[in-house]
Design an enzyme around this catalytic site. Structure first.
Site, short mmCIF file in Angstrom:
data_model
loop_
_atom_site.label_atom_id
_atom_site.label_comp_id
_atom_site.label_asym_id
_atom_site.label_seq_id
_atom_site.Cartn_x
_atom_site.Cartn_y
_atom_site.Cartn_z
N CYS A 107 -1.81 13.96 0.54
CA CYS A 107 -1.79 13.46 2.11
C CYS A 107 -0.79 14.12 2.90
CB CYS A 107 -1.56 12.05 1.92
SG CYS A 107 -2.00 11.01 3.27
N ASP B 99 1.56 1.48 -2.03
CA ASP B 99 2.77 2.25 -1.54
C ASP B 99 3.86 1.36 -1.49
OD1 ASP B 99 4.13 4.27 -0.74
OD2 ASP B 99 2.82 4.42 1.28
#
Length: 216
Positions: A8, A132
């Site tokens: 990412c 996360d």
């Protein structure tokens, strides 16, 4: 089973070519202006041309306005949307597009395994649930979290595919895979030389560590 890998926070064409060649399954563009890895729709549309077939493009948002998402859908054509803020189920589902919902494990409302499982369960139509660490910057902090917070999700027979993020590097991703057995892992700062600039050596080491963990 093979652990998929998403890289990412891509901002450069050369990094996309290198990441895809190394074997990443997906790349992520961040459309959150406060992120150090933020890209505009125009830049993302240009970078997307470098993405080869069979590598998915994921568009990450944090509490966006609906028009911001629609512009990215029109100009970039992502394969998957990723909502990383406090978006409701109704908001995520309103674009009639496949999406992944992220949860910041350890946040005040997500500080127990039961709370994580309960909030995740309100997004049953998501293509995946991503976990996360909790940080003020909504990801990219380089910090991990207590995987015990995922116990309720792991015990849920109707859980969506689990994507693990938060502080992953080549040094620890093998242990993370062994502990959680995720569908995929998502890395950003752990393979960078600077924010938004991916290190070819770190990317290759990360993917090698994932493959070694799968082989075990």
């Amino acid at each position: 089973m093979r652990t998929r890998v998403k890289i990412c926070g891509l901002t450069r064409a050369a990094d996309i070519v290198q990441v895809a060649s190394a074997g990443a399954d997906a790349i992520g563009f961040i459309f959150f202006p406060q992120s150090k890895r933020h890209v505009t729709p125009a830049l993302a549309a240009q970078l997307r041309r470098e993405v080869p077939a069979f590598v998915d493009v994921v568009a990450l948002f944090v509490n966006p306005q609906p028009d911001e998402v629609r512009v990215v859908l029109d100009e970039v054509g992502p394969d998957l949307l990723q909502f990383h803020g406090d978006e409701s189920h109704e908001f995520c589902a309103s674009f009639d597009h496949r999406y992944m919902r992220a949860f910041r494990a350890g946040a005040p409302s997500l500080d127990t395994a039961a709370a994580v499982a309960a909030q995740s369960g309100t997004f049953r139509d998501a293509a995946a649930w991503l976990y996360d660490s909790h940080s003020a910057g909504f990801g990219g902090s380089g910090h991990g979290f207590d995987y015990g917070l995922l116990a309720g999700v792991q015990a849920d027979p109707q859980a969506r595919p689990l994507v693990l993020a938060g502080g992953l590097t080549a040094d620890n991703v093998g242990d993370a895979i062994a502990a959680v057995r995720p569908w995929a892992v998502d890395v950003s700062s752990g393979v960078e030389s600077a924010p938004g600039q991916k290190s070819a050596d770190k990317v290759e080491a990360f993917l090698r560590a994932v493959r070694q963990a799968d082989a075990k």
